[in-house]
Design an enzyme around this catalytic site. Structure first.
Site, PDB file in Angstrom:
ATOM      1  CG  ASP A 103      -0.216   0.092   2.515  1.00  0.00           C
ATOM      2  OD1 ASP A 103       0.988  -0.210   2.547  1.00  0.00           O
ATOM      3  OD2 ASP A 103      -0.835   0.453   3.519  1.00  0.00           O
ATOM      4  CD  GLU A 104       4.114   2.685   3.346  1.00  0.00           C
ATOM      5  OE1 GLU A 104       5.143   3.362   3.408  1.00  0.00           O
ATOM      6  OE2 GLU A 104       3.815   1.813   4.167  1.00  0.00           O
TER       7      GLU A 104
END
Length: 418
Positions: A103-104
DNA sequence: TCTGGGGTCCTAGGACCC
DNA sequence: TCTGGGGTCCTAGGACCC
C-alpha cells in the site's frame, strides 16, 4: 537536490473492501488476519471507536455481534489486485516509482518539471482516487524518512492529505509532532530505549550526537538520524532481487498427527513453488518450520536442507520438505502453525544448468510445471494439485467473514443493476 | 479459551582455511 | 616460556518494515 514523494494508501485493506461494497462507507469496519485472529486494518470510524491495530478478535467480538462494528476476513487476492491498480496509476504519473509495500510507494521527483509540489501532491492524490477509489495521503520531502514523516502528519493534520517539506525549510515543527516510536526505522525496542533516555519525539532524536546513535543503534539508526536531519542516507532499492519466499499459516484448529502437518507443509511448498516460477527464480535451499505452545510459552522447530541443484520443480521441493518434516516432527505435541521457506534464490535467467544434467530431464520437468501452472491459472487454483496436499484438511484456517473476489474471479464479479 | 503473514538487513560468533 | 592474523562462509538472533 533529491526529492521524494511517499504515497500511502489510507487504511488500505478496509478501503479495498469499501470500494466494492459502498454500503460499508462511513461505517466502523475492521479487516481480520488470516485465521480471523486479530485486526489488521481499521476504517477511520473503527479507529475512533478505539479499536487497536493487532487487537485480538475475541476482544471485539461482542461489538460485532451487537452490530456496532463490521468485521471481514482478509481477502488478499482482492487487495493484491487493487494494489496493482494503484501502482499502475503511480507509474503513469512518475517515471521512477519504487513500490515499497502493498500500500505504499516512493516516487523520485528530482528532474521533473514541477514548480508547485503542494499542488503536485494533490494531483497525485486525486488521480489515484479517481482511477481506483482508494484514498491516499502524500508526503513530499528531501529524504525518504522525512517523506514518511510528512505522510504521517498529512494523515492526521492535513485537510488535503498532503504535506510538502521543502529542501532547506525549517521542518522542526513537524518533527516535534512526531513521536519517536512512529519514526520510520525506529521500532518498539529502540523507542523504549530512547524514551528511557528522555528522547520523546523525532525532533529530540535529531539533537543526539552521531557517535552515540552509531554506538547504540548501529548503522541503521545512524541512517535514520541523518535522514531526519535532511541528508539522504537510504539507498534506492535495486529491486527485483528477492531472497526468499515464505508461505506459512496458523491452523484453524491445532493438529497432532504427522499426516495433518504434512498435508499443510506440502500445500505450502506447492504455493511457494508457483510463486517462484511466476517470478522466475530457482531456490537453492528449503526450510520447514512447525510451531505451537501458548502465546507466552511457544515452541518452534525448524531445519533446512541445501537442494542438490537449484530448482523450481515442486516434486523435488516436496521430497526435501518431507525429509525435513520427518526429522523435526515430534509426537505428542499440539501444532498450531507451520510454514516453509524457499531460500538462496537465484534468478532463472542467470543460471546455467550444469553440464552433466541431462537436458531432456530438465525440459520434461519444466513442461510438467508449466502445464500444472497453466491449468491452475485457467481453471482456478487447485484444479490440479499434489496428492500430499489433500490428505487432511484439519489444518485449514478459518475465514468466516470473507468478502467476494470481486476482481479476480469471473463467478464473483460485482453486478451492476440498471 | 481465542493474538497474522511475509519480508529485509545487520551483527556476533563459530568453523574452517591458508 | 612461548601460543598469529586475516579472510570467508554460515548460522542464530535481533532489529526493523508493512
Amino acid at each position: 537536490m533529491k526529492l521524494f514523494a511517499l504515497v500511502d494508501c489510507n487504511n488500505f485493506y478496509a478501503s479495498c473492501e469499501t470500494v466494492f461494497n459502498p454500503s460499508l462507507r462511513g461505517k466502523p469496519l475492521v479487516v481480520l488476519s488470516n485465521n480471523d485472529g486479530c485486526v489488521i486494518s481499521r476504517s477511520p470510524e473503527a479507529k475512533r471507536m478505539g479499536i487497536k491495530m493487532g487487537q485480538p478478535f475475541f476482544e471485539i467480538k461482542k461489538l460485532v455481534e451487537d452490530g456496532k462494528l463490521f468485521a471481514l476476513s482478509a481477502n488478499f487476492t482482492l487487495y493484491g489486485d487493487l494494489s496493482r491498480r494503484v501502482m499502475e496509476t503511480l507509474f503513469s504519473i512518475s517515471p521512477k516509482v519504487e513500490v515499497y509495500s502493498i500500500d505504499e510507494a516512493f516516487l523520485y521527483l528530482e528532474g521533473l518539471p514541477v514548480t508547485d509540489y503542494e499542488k503536485y501532491g494533490k494531483f497525485i492524490k486525486e488521480k489515484v482516487y479517481r482511477w481506483t477509489g482508494i484514498p491516499v495521503a502524500v508526503g513530499i520531502a528531501p529524504t525518504k524518512t522525512l517523506a514518511k514523516a510528512a505522510t504521517y502528519i498529512a494523515k492526521r493534520e492535513s485537510e488535503e492529505g498532503v504535506i510538502y517539506i521543502a529542501p532547506g525549510e525549517d521542518f522542526s515543527t513537524y518533527l516535534k509532532k512526531l513521536p519517536v516510536e512512529d519514526v520510520w526505522g525506529i521500532g518498539r525496542n529502540y523507542s523504549k530505549f530512547l524514551k528511557s533516555k528522555g528522547i520523546k519525539t523525532a525532533y529530540d532524536f535529531t539533537l543526539i550526537p552521531e557517535d552515540w546513535v552509531g554506538r547504540y543503534m548501529k548503522i541503521n539508526g545512524l541512517r535514520t538520524l541523518l535522514e531526519l536531519r535532511g541528508k539522504p542516507a537510504i539507498p534506492a532499492e535495486t529491486g527485483g532481487n528477492r531472497h526468499s519466499f515464505i508461505t506459512s499459516r496458523t491452523f484453524g484448529t491445532p493438529v497432532e498427527k504427522f499426516e495433518d502437518l504434512w498435508s499443510a507443509v506440502s500445500t505450502f511448498v506447492s504455493l511457494a513453488g508457483e510463486r517462484m516460477r511466476e517470478e522466475e527464480y530457482y531456490a537453492t535451499s528449503i526450510s520447514v518450520f512447525i510451531s505451537g505452545g501458548t502465546f507466552s510459552n511457544p515452541f518452534f522447530m525448524q531445519e533446512s536442507e541445501i537442494l542438490s541443484s537449484p530448482t523450481d520443480f515442486t516434486p523435488e521441493l516436496i521430497d526435501a520438505a518431507r525429509r525435513i518434516l520427518e526429522r523435526i516432527f515430534k509426537k505428542g505435541k499440539e501444532y498450531k502453525k507451520a510454514g516453509i521457506l524457499l531460500g538462496g534464490l537465484i534468478m532463472k535467467k542467470n543460471f546455467q544448468f550444469e553440464l552433466f544434467t541431462p537436458t531432456e530431464v530438465v525440459r520434461k520437468k519444466e513442461s510438467l510445471m508449466e502445464a500444472v501452472d497453466r491449468i491452475n491459472t485457467r481453471y482456478g487454483k487447485d484444479a490440479v494439485y499434489f496428492a500430499s496436499s489433500k490428505i487432511s484438511f484439519r489444518w485449514h484456517s478459518v475465514q468466516k467473514k470473507l468478502s467476494r473476489k470481486f476482481t479476480t474471479s469471473w463467478a464473483e464479479l460485482p453486478v451492476v443493476k440498471g
